[in-house]
Design an enzyme around this catalytic site. Structure first.
Site, PDB file in Angstrom:
ATOM      1  N   HIS A   1       2.808  19.195  78.513  1.00  0.00           N
ATOM      2  CA  HIS A   1       2.318  17.856  78.144  1.00  0.00           C
ATOM      3  C   HIS A   1       0.797  17.838  78.245  1.00  0.00           C
ATOM      4  O   HIS A   1       0.186  18.783  78.748  1.00  0.00           O
ATOM      5  CB  HIS A   1       2.931  16.788  79.052  1.00  0.00           C
ATOM      6  CG  HIS A   1       2.518  16.927  80.482  1.00  0.00           C
ATOM      7  ND1 HIS A   1       3.092  17.845  81.334  1.00  0.00           N
ATOM      8  CD2 HIS A   1       1.553  16.301  81.190  1.00  0.00           C
ATOM      9  CE1 HIS A   1       2.513  17.759  82.510  1.00  0.00           C
ATOM     10  NE2 HIS A   1       1.560  16.829  82.460  1.00  0.00           N
TER      11      HIS A   1
ATOM     12  N   HIS B   1      -9.200  20.927  74.399  1.00  0.00           N
ATOM     13  CA  HIS B   1      -8.258  21.292  73.342  1.00  0.00           C
ATOM     14  C   HIS B   1      -7.668  22.684  73.547  1.00  0.00           C
ATOM     15  O   HIS B   1      -7.551  23.476  72.610  1.00  0.00           O
ATOM     16  CB  HIS B   1      -8.918  21.164  71.953  1.00  0.00           C
ATOM     17  CG  HIS B   1      -9.038  19.725  71.527  1.00  0.00           C
ATOM     18  ND1 HIS B   1      -9.904  18.851  72.151  1.00  0.00           N
ATOM     19  CD2 HIS B   1      -8.393  19.014  70.588  1.00  0.00           C
ATOM     20  CE1 HIS B   1      -9.785  17.658  71.593  1.00  0.00           C
ATOM     21  NE2 HIS B   1      -8.876  17.726  70.649  1.00  0.00           N
TER      22      HIS B   1
ATOM     23  N   CYS C   1       6.548  17.103  85.302  1.00  0.00           N
ATOM     24  CA  CYS C   1       5.314  17.781  84.873  1.00  0.00           C
ATOM     25  C   CYS C   1       5.592  19.219  84.478  1.00  0.00           C
ATOM     26  O   CYS C   1       4.700  19.916  83.984  1.00  0.00           O
ATOM     27  CB  CYS C   1       4.281  17.752  85.987  1.00  0.00           C
ATOM     28  SG  CYS C   1       3.951  16.107  86.605  1.00  0.00           S
TER      29      CYS C   1
ATOM     30  N   HIS D   1      -3.139  15.553  78.712  1.00  0.00           N
ATOM     31  CA  HIS D   1      -3.896  14.427  79.268  1.00  0.00           C
ATOM     32  C   HIS D   1      -5.282  14.435  78.640  1.00  0.00           C
ATOM     33  O   HIS D   1      -5.774  15.476  78.223  1.00  0.00           O
ATOM     34  CB  HIS D   1      -4.120  14.581  80.775  1.00  0.00           C
ATOM     35  CG  HIS D   1      -2.876  14.655  81.590  1.00  0.00           C
ATOM     36  ND1 HIS D   1      -2.131  13.556  81.931  1.00  0.00           N
ATOM     37  CD2 HIS D   1      -2.241  15.721  82.141  1.00  0.00           C
ATOM     38  CE1 HIS D   1      -1.099  13.936  82.661  1.00  0.00           C
ATOM     39  NE2 HIS D   1      -1.131  15.253  82.807  1.00  0.00           N
TER      40      HIS D   1
ATOM     41  N   HIS E   1      -0.988  21.115  79.749  1.00  0.00           N
ATOM     42  CA  HIS E   1      -0.653  21.960  80.895  1.00  0.00           C
ATOM     43  C   HIS E   1       0.807  21.782  81.296  1.00  0.00           C
ATOM     44  O   HIS E   1       1.516  20.920  80.775  1.00  0.00           O
ATOM     45  CB  HIS E   1      -1.609  21.699  82.083  1.00  0.00           C
ATOM     46  CG  HIS E   1      -1.379  20.428  82.822  1.00  0.00           C
ATOM     47  ND1 HIS E   1      -1.912  20.182  84.069  1.00  0.00           N
ATOM     48  CD2 HIS E   1      -0.669  19.306  82.508  1.00  0.00           C
ATOM     49  CE1 HIS E   1      -1.543  18.992  84.485  1.00  0.00           C
ATOM     50  NE2 HIS E   1      -0.797  18.436  83.574  1.00  0.00           N
TER      51      HIS E   1
ATOM     52  N   GLU F   1      -7.013  12.058  85.613  1.00  0.00           N
ATOM     53  CA  GLU F   1      -5.968  12.468  84.676  1.00  0.00           C
ATOM     54  C   GLU F   1      -5.546  11.186  83.965  1.00  0.00           C
ATOM     55  O   GLU F   1      -4.685  10.461  84.460  1.00  0.00           O
ATOM     56  CB  GLU F   1      -4.807  13.047  85.499  1.00  0.00           C
ATOM     57  CG  GLU F   1      -4.102  14.205  84.887  1.00  0.00           C
ATOM     58  CD  GLU F   1      -2.973  14.704  85.778  1.00  0.00           C
ATOM     59  OE1 GLU F   1      -2.988  15.875  86.124  1.00  0.00           O
ATOM     60  OE2 GLU F   1      -2.074  13.923  86.115  1.00  0.00           O
TER      61      GLU F   1
HETATM   62 ZN   LIG Z   1       0.021  16.546  83.744  1.00  0.00          ZN
END
Ligand SMILES: [Zn+2]
Length: 159
Positions: free
Chosen positions: A32, A71, A28, A34, A20, A147
């Site tokens: 990237h 994914h 952010c 998680h 996201h 997260e």
């Molecule tokens: Zn993030």
């Protein structure tokens, strides 16, 4: 007296790995990923068998919800910061002046303003409420999204 059941997403394998961008924050704002875990707490009155809710059925619904996110690139359709143009083959996301072109089928479009853990919790809670799994004996639901390990958001709703 209050009874509740809990599900720990890390231990029950209710997890998803997604990418996201959160343009509201500079770091952010780069694409990237998680690994997320989804937790739940259901408060309610045990039925005559002593059960608030069947764990297996509940975990299946949670897994179905998170499998749709797994994914994929999480795209917040209601973003006020990123400009999202959805095409048949590709999605164009313009965020902080950067252009991302991502195959549409690699994305999941969520009716939220940003893909923060808080908003993902809220999305999952709403999906759960719409799932018709919930019975009348359930009084409150709490959903949590971690997260990665050690940080996450929780949201709850009284029914
Ligand atoms: Zn993030």
């Amino acid at each position: 007296m209050n009874s509740y059941i809990t599900i720990d997403g890390w231990r029950s394998n209710i997890r998803f790995s997604s990418a996201h961008i959160i343009p509201e924050y500079e770091k952010c704002g780069r694409l990237h990923g998680h690994t997320y875990a989804v937790h739940a707490k259901i408060t309610g009155k045990p039925d005559e068998k002593g059960i608030i809710m069947d764990f297996t059925a509940f975990k299946k619904v949670l897994r179905d919800i998170v499998n749709d996110l797994d994914h994929r690139v999480l795209v917040p359709e209601k973003s006020k910061v990123a400009i999202i143009k959805k095409g048949k083959n590709n999605v164009n996301i313009n965020s902080l002046g950067k252009n991302y072109e991502i195959p549409t089928k690699d994305c999941v479009f969520l009716p939220i303003k940003s893909t923060s853990a808080e908003n993902l919790s809220s999305y999952i809670l709403n999906e759960l409420i719409n799932s018709e799994l919930l019975t009348k004996n359930i009084k409150e639901i709490e959903i949590g999204v971690d997260e990665g390990f050690g940080q996450g958001a929780r949201i709850s709703k009284k029914l």
